[in-house]
Design a protein around this motif. Structure first.
Motif, PDB file in Angstrom:
ATOM      1  N   GLY A   1       1.085  -1.088  -0.248  1.00  0.00           N
ATOM      2  CA  GLY A   1      -0.307  -0.109   0.417  1.00  0.00           C
ATOM      3  C   GLY A   1       0.632   1.253  -0.295  1.00  0.00           C
ATOM      4  O   GLY A   1       0.496   1.866  -0.847  1.00  0.00           O
ATOM      5  N   LEU A   2       2.082   1.303   0.828  1.00  0.00           N
ATOM      6  CA  LEU A   2       2.689   2.154   0.863  1.00  0.00           C
ATOM      7  C   LEU A   2       3.457   2.785  -0.500  1.00  0.00           C
ATOM      8  O   LEU A   2       3.886   3.675  -0.959  1.00  0.00           O
ATOM      9  N   GLY A   3       4.344   1.362  -0.804  1.00  0.00           N
ATOM     10  CA  GLY A   3       4.391   1.338  -2.059  1.00  0.00           C
ATOM     11  C   GLY A   3       3.259   1.943  -3.224  1.00  0.00           C
ATOM     12  O   GLY A   3       3.829   2.627  -4.161  1.00  0.00           O
ATOM     13  N   ARG A   4       2.256   1.883  -3.517  1.00  0.00           N
ATOM     14  CA  ARG A   4       1.072   2.357  -4.369  1.00  0.00           C
ATOM     15  C   ARG A   4       0.877   4.063  -4.053  1.00  0.00           C
ATOM     16  O   ARG A   4       1.086   4.553  -4.732  1.00  0.00           O
ATOM     17  N   LEU A   5       1.145   4.724  -2.608  1.00  0.00           N
ATOM     18  CA  LEU A   5       1.080   5.228  -2.416  1.00  0.00           C
ATOM     19  C   LEU A   5       1.432   6.278  -2.663  1.00  0.00           C
ATOM     20  O   LEU A   5       2.002   7.328  -3.616  1.00  0.00           O
ATOM     21  N   ARG A   6       3.317   6.241  -2.985  1.00  0.00           N
ATOM     22  CA  ARG A   6       4.100   6.529  -3.966  1.00  0.00           C
ATOM     23  C   ARG A   6       4.169   6.646  -4.911  1.00  0.00           C
ATOM     24  O   ARG A   6       4.609   8.322  -5.416  1.00  0.00           O
ATOM     25  N   THR A   7       4.128   6.033  -5.419  1.00  0.00           N
ATOM     26  CA  THR A   7       3.945   5.827  -7.094  1.00  0.00           C
ATOM     27  C   THR A   7       3.038   7.054  -7.411  1.00  0.00           C
ATOM     28  O   THR A   7       2.675   8.161  -8.218  1.00  0.00           O
ATOM     29  N   LEU A   8       2.208   6.838  -6.838  1.00  0.00           N
ATOM     30  CA  LEU A   8       0.660   7.975  -6.780  1.00  0.00           C
ATOM     31  C   LEU A   8       1.261   9.510  -7.007  1.00  0.00           C
ATOM     32  O   LEU A   8       1.106   9.316  -7.385  1.00  0.00           O
ATOM     33  N   LEU A   9       1.950   9.778  -5.640  1.00  0.00           N
ATOM     34  CA  LEU A   9       1.801  11.350  -5.573  1.00  0.00           C
ATOM     35  C   LEU A   9       2.602  12.255  -6.669  1.00  0.00           C
ATOM     36  O   LEU A   9       3.003  12.607  -6.203  1.00  0.00           O
ATOM     37  N   GLN A  10       3.177  10.561  -6.650  1.00  0.00           N
ATOM     38  CA  GLN A  10       4.092  11.163  -8.169  1.00  0.00           C
ATOM     39  C   GLN A  10       4.350  11.283  -8.913  1.00  0.00           C
ATOM     40  O   GLN A  10       4.464  11.160  -9.953  1.00  0.00           O
ATOM     41  N   ASP A  11       2.676  10.831  -9.839  1.00  0.00           N
ATOM     42  CA  ASP A  11       2.342  10.640 -10.816  1.00  0.00           C
ATOM     43  C   ASP A  11       1.693  11.948 -11.572  1.00  0.00           C
ATOM     44  O   ASP A  11       0.685  11.997 -11.021  1.00  0.00           O
ATOM     45  N   ALA A  12       1.990  12.709 -11.710  1.00  0.00           N
ATOM     46  CA  ALA A  12       1.376  13.782 -12.516  1.00  0.00           C
ATOM     47  C   ALA A  12      -0.112  13.903 -12.964  1.00  0.00           C
ATOM     48  O   ALA A  12      -0.953  14.430 -13.495  1.00  0.00           O
ATOM     49  N   SER A  13       0.154  12.506 -14.011  1.00  0.00           N
ATOM     50  CA  SER A  13      -0.911  12.731 -14.465  1.00  0.00           C
ATOM     51  C   SER A  13      -2.372  11.228 -13.852  1.00  0.00           C
ATOM     52  O   SER A  13      -3.903  11.845 -14.926  1.00  0.00           O
ATOM     53  N   ARG A  14      -2.160  11.206 -12.090  1.00  0.00           N
ATOM     54  CA  ARG A  14      -2.754  10.667 -11.310  1.00  0.00           C
ATOM     55  C   ARG A  14      -3.569  12.086 -10.323  1.00  0.00           C
ATOM     56  O   ARG A  14      -4.478  11.221  -9.736  1.00  0.00           O
ATOM     57  N   THR A  15      -2.032  12.627  -9.654  1.00  0.00           N
ATOM     58  CA  THR A  15      -2.546  13.324  -8.932  1.00  0.00           C
ATOM     59  C   THR A  15      -2.250  14.826  -9.304  1.00  0.00           C
ATOM     60  O   THR A  15      -1.795  15.197 -10.198  1.00  0.00           O
ATOM     61  N   ARG A  16      -2.913  15.721  -8.551  1.00  0.00           N
ATOM     62  CA  ARG A  16      -2.902  16.788  -8.218  1.00  0.00           C
ATOM     63  C   ARG A  16      -3.166  17.330  -7.023  1.00  0.00           C
ATOM     64  O   ARG A  16      -3.826  17.013  -6.191  1.00  0.00           O
ATOM     65  N   PHE A  17      -1.995  18.336  -7.132  1.00  0.00           N
ATOM     66  CA  PHE A  17      -2.072  19.375  -5.510  1.00  0.00           C
ATOM     67  C   PHE A  17      -2.258  20.871  -5.802  1.00  0.00           C
ATOM     68  O   PHE A  17      -1.702  21.242  -6.227  1.00  0.00           O
ATOM     69  N   ALA A  18      -3.518  20.663  -4.886  1.00  0.00           N
ATOM     70  CA  ALA A  18      -3.737  22.455  -5.180  1.00  0.00           C
ATOM     71  C   ALA A  18      -3.785  23.230  -3.968  1.00  0.00           C
ATOM     72  O   ALA A  18      -4.012  22.929  -2.422  1.00  0.00           O
TER      73      ALA A  18
ATOM     74  N   ALA B   1       2.317  19.614  -7.927  1.00  0.00           N
ATOM     75  CA  ALA B   1       1.389  20.605  -7.479  1.00  0.00           C
ATOM     76  C   ALA B   1       0.282  21.667  -8.984  1.00  0.00           C
ATOM     77  O   ALA B   1       1.369  22.777  -9.421  1.00  0.00           O
ATOM     78  N   SER B   2      -0.309  21.679  -9.276  1.00  0.00           N
ATOM     79  CA  SER B   2      -1.057  21.352 -10.175  1.00  0.00           C
ATOM     80  C   SER B   2      -1.471  22.830  -9.846  1.00  0.00           C
ATOM     81  O   SER B   2      -1.814  23.630 -11.837  1.00  0.00           O
ATOM     82  N   LEU B   3      -2.321  23.012  -8.960  1.00  0.00           N
ATOM     83  CA  LEU B   3      -3.157  24.448  -8.891  1.00  0.00           C
ATOM     84  C   LEU B   3      -2.833  25.704  -7.800  1.00  0.00           C
ATOM     85  O   LEU B   3      -2.457  25.106  -6.523  1.00  0.00           O
ATOM     86  N   VAL B   4      -3.049  26.793  -8.252  1.00  0.00           N
ATOM     87  CA  VAL B   4      -2.720  28.158  -6.464  1.00  0.00           C
ATOM     88  C   VAL B   4      -4.368  28.430  -6.728  1.00  0.00           C
ATOM     89  O   VAL B   4      -4.801  28.684  -7.888  1.00  0.00           O
ATOM     90  N   ILE B   5      -5.067  28.084  -5.512  1.00  0.00           N
ATOM     91  CA  ILE B   5      -6.257  29.005  -5.641  1.00  0.00           C
ATOM     92  C   ILE B   5      -5.932  30.346  -4.488  1.00  0.00           C
ATOM     93  O   ILE B   5      -5.873  30.059  -3.584  1.00  0.00           O
ATOM     94  N   VAL B   6      -5.501  31.626  -4.728  1.00  0.00           N
ATOM     95  CA  VAL B   6      -5.875  32.710  -4.141  1.00  0.00           C
ATOM     96  C   VAL B   6      -7.481  32.447  -4.179  1.00  0.00           C
ATOM     97  O   VAL B   6      -7.763  33.203  -4.762  1.00  0.00           O
ATOM     98  N   ASN B   7      -7.357  32.546  -2.763  1.00  0.00           N
ATOM     99  CA  ASN B   7      -9.255  32.726  -2.411  1.00  0.00           C
ATOM    100  C   ASN B   7      -9.339  33.870  -1.689  1.00  0.00           C
ATOM    101  O   ASN B   7      -8.543  34.536  -1.187  1.00  0.00           O
ATOM    102  N   ALA B   8     -11.160  34.161  -1.416  1.00  0.00           N
ATOM    103  CA  ALA B   8     -11.414  35.131  -0.832  1.00  0.00           C
ATOM    104  C   ALA B   8     -11.256  36.842  -1.341  1.00  0.00           C
ATOM    105  O   ALA B   8     -10.591  37.405  -0.715  1.00  0.00           O
TER     106      ALA B   8
END
Length: 670
Positions: free
Chosen positions: A551-568, A595-602
């Protein structure tokens, strides 16, 4: 249980014992600014004062406008005042440095592992969490005898509560190693006829005594108290109620409630300011009822310019020393007011925020910037626009607020919410419960292993104790691993997209950077098992560890895959959140997390002179952030502006409408 009477001078307190002021509250309410101001006030009163930031993403140096390190240094222009930003990893490493050898010796005596096994586990296992290290470091500063008063700028609510639980964590650590040492005592007594306490027993007594000292200090109103900072907003009031209740249950004194950023009376008609003041009056009255004279209520008006630097902080001082007066006006229903974003034409639709193929969307940033609101709006928008997509909105913040934003009852069990899309489930993660389940499985495996190896009950207790030495934060990580298994079609419980509302910056980073450490810890345990496998076999313990490792191996791979993971990254148009956003983007890049998104809120306000001036300041900050993103190497994130809304959006309909107001801003050199 017998203990040695020997003592250590490593943590002996000076005869000069300082008083402590902990400053806590929800992220983004102004804790750092208030802590810095309280430190200035104490120093001006003639007390040798230290301001300590224990937040993993500190901004104390930004507030004081001077660089800080993990060692105290004088604050420029202020006599008798020092400041420090604690590095938890360094602090904990320093605490362990004098003790690691004896702790390894105890583990070697009390288990059937060899020296290499013990050393590998101790290198990867730290007895506690970041918040524990922070309080240990504060205690070390107190023991120098240099200070009369220490102001502690803490991490947001859930992590403050963990820090104040440090005595219990240290007591638990003592019990773990004492069980291992007990086996040694029995063997020595059997061989020699009697047992004489040694250096290992003295160390355990020292840690136990330190825990008792810290517990007494935290619960003594003459020595320590909490100043709770909040905003006059509904969600902040709810978190304040929960936070004060938790502190009261721990018998910790709250002597000051600071209501920050009250909107000034507008000089002309302004729908924004009028709406804010109506909501603020309701919140103020609720907070007044909440403390009922048990704490001094003080109010700080919203500053035209964000308070940074000694001069600006000094101007806040008088507001923190006098009781608050109830704001003028009468309670009535506030009309909805949404700021108009004239500088950003176009609409950001759900497909731009979450492209096809995205499986994990994380929202993070400085506390109080609106991560939860933005995460909930995005999850609702994606679920509505893609009815065939199964979406899970998951809160991983220890101080959950997603239920408040959705105006729904939410728990650790995924559930649909009233008025929400049928393909959307919502869950507030109970990390401790998830890890308790995993720990029970591991403990059962340990028991089975010991029985098959011919060990006794003492061996079982000692080996179970090693499970308590898992790396810090493993409870949250194990829970996330469990959730992300729903992205695996093999599990049979399929989820197409998980939207995660993370804890504020420092603790979100710890969670994202931990998979590698915990993965190494699990692999070290598996390597140890494989050494003994010919004799006892792997059994259920091996199977449980294998599943966690995979499970940890899958999570590490997922977090670093820009086609599957986005950080806002969610932020505000202000200097302190902007500075933290730039640091967060750098840390994410270092961890290879896209880090694919930056949202300036309010963004935006009303039409009165005060609001127009605020709009100009915000525009300046947005342009500064845009320039930072242009200079960023590699792929440029999508920059979105989300408008200020009064009252803040809540409930599915409001949140979906709020998402429709987000606007993309093109990154261009100016």
């Amino acid at each position: 249980m017998p203990r040695s009477k020997a003592t250590s001078t490593a943590d002996r307190q000076s005869s000069r014992s300082p008083t402590f002021r902990f400053v806590g509250g929800k992220g983004g309410v102004g804790k750092t600014t208030c802590a810095a101001t309280l430190g200035l006030l104490a120093a001006r009163a003639g007390r040798a004062t230290l301001i300590v930031s224990t937040d993993p993403a500190p901004s104390l140096g930004d507030a004081l406008e001077q660089p800080l390190t993990d060692r105290p240094r004088p604050v420029r222009g202020v006599a008798r005042l020092d400041a420090v930003e604690v590095d938890a990893a360094t602090a904990l490493a320093g605490w362990l440095e004098k003790r690691r050898g004896l702790l390894e010796e105890i583990a070697l005596r009390g288990t059937w592992l060899d020296a290499d096994d013990v050393a590998s586990l101790m290198r990867l296992s730290l007895p506690g969490i970041d918040e524990v290290a922070g309080l240990l470091q504060v205690a070390e500063f107190a023991g120098t005898g240099r200070y009369d008063h220490i102001v502690v700028d803490t991490a947001p609510t859930g992590h403050l509560r963990r820090m104040l639980e440090t005595p219990a964590v240290l007591e638990g650590l003592t019990q773990v190693f004492d069980r291992m040492q007990a086996k040694h005592r029995i063997m020595v007594e059997a061989l020699r006829g009697r047992w004489t306490p040694d250096a290992a027993d003295a160390l355990l007594q020292e840690i136990d005594a330190q825990a008792r000292r810290l517990e007494a200090l935290l619960r003594d109103p003459a020595q320590s108290a909490v100043a709770w900072v909040t905003l006059p907003e509904r969600m902040a009031v709810e978190e304040t109620r929960d936070g004060l209740r938790a502190l009261n249950e721990q018998h910790i004194t709250i002597d000051r409630l600071i209501i920050n950023r009250l909107t000034p009376l507008p000089r002309q008609a302004c729908g924004w300011c009028d709406g804010r003041r109506i909501l603020e009056l309701e919140s103020f009255l609720a907070l007044e009822r909440l403390v009922e004279g048990a704490a001094t209520l003080v109010a700080v008006p919203a500053a035209g310019k964000e308070p940074r630097g000694i001069a600006a902080l000094r101007r806040l001082g008088p507001h923190l020393t006098k009781p608050a007066a109830t704001p003028g006006g009468r309670s009535r229903r506030a009309r909805r007011f949404t700021a108009v974003l004239t500088t950003a034409p176009g609409i950001a639709d759900a497909a731009a925020i979450v492209p096809a193929g995205t499986e994990l969307l994380l929202f993070g940033g400085k506390g109080g910037v609106g991560k939860t609101t933005c995460a909930a709006a995005a999850a609702i928008g994606v679920a509505k626009s893609s009815p065939d997509l199964r979406v899970l909105l998951l809160s991983a913040d220890p101080a959950h607020s997603v239920g408040d934003v959705l105006e729904a009852s939410v728990s650790d069990e995924p559930r649909r919410i009233r008025g929400g899309p049928p393909n959307l489930l919502v869950r507030e993660l109970d990390a401790r419960r998830a890890f308790a389940t995993l720990r029970d499985r591991l403990a059962d495996g340990v028991d089975e292993l010991i029985v098959r190896a011919g060990g006794a009950g003492a061996d079982q207790q000692a080996m179970r104790g090693l499970l308590d030495l898992a790396p810090p934060g493993v409870d949250e990580l194990a829970a996330i691993v469990d959730v992300t298994e729903t992205l695996d079609v093999k599990t049979g419980v399929r989820c197409d997209l998980i939207v995660i509302d993370t804890a504020p910056t420092g603790h979100a980073l710890r969670l994202l950077e931990m998979p590698a450490l915990v993965h190494d810890w699990v692999k070290a345990i598996m390597a140890i098992l494989l050494k003994y496998q010919p004799a006892v076999g792997l059994g259920r313990l091996g199977a449980t560890l294998l599943r966690l490792s995979q499970g940890l191996g899958r999570l590490r791979t997922l977090l670093q895959d820009a086609s599957r993971t986005r950080f806002a990254v969610v932020t505000r148009a202000a200097s302190l959140p902007r500075a933290e956003t730039v640091r967060l983007l750098a840390r994410l890049r270092k961890a290879s997390i896209p880090a694919s998104l930056v949202i300036v809120n309010a963004v935006g306000a009303g039409t009165c002179p005060w609001c127009r001036a605020e709009g100009r300041r915000q525009q300046k900050e947005v342009l500064a952030l845009s320039s930072e993103l242009i200079r960023r190497r590699g792929e440029k994130p999508l920059l979105l502006l989300a408008p200020g809304v009064v009252p803040p959006p809540s409930g599915c309909a409001d949140l979906h409408a709020f998402l429709g107001e987000w606007r993309p801003l093109r990154l261009t050199r100016r």
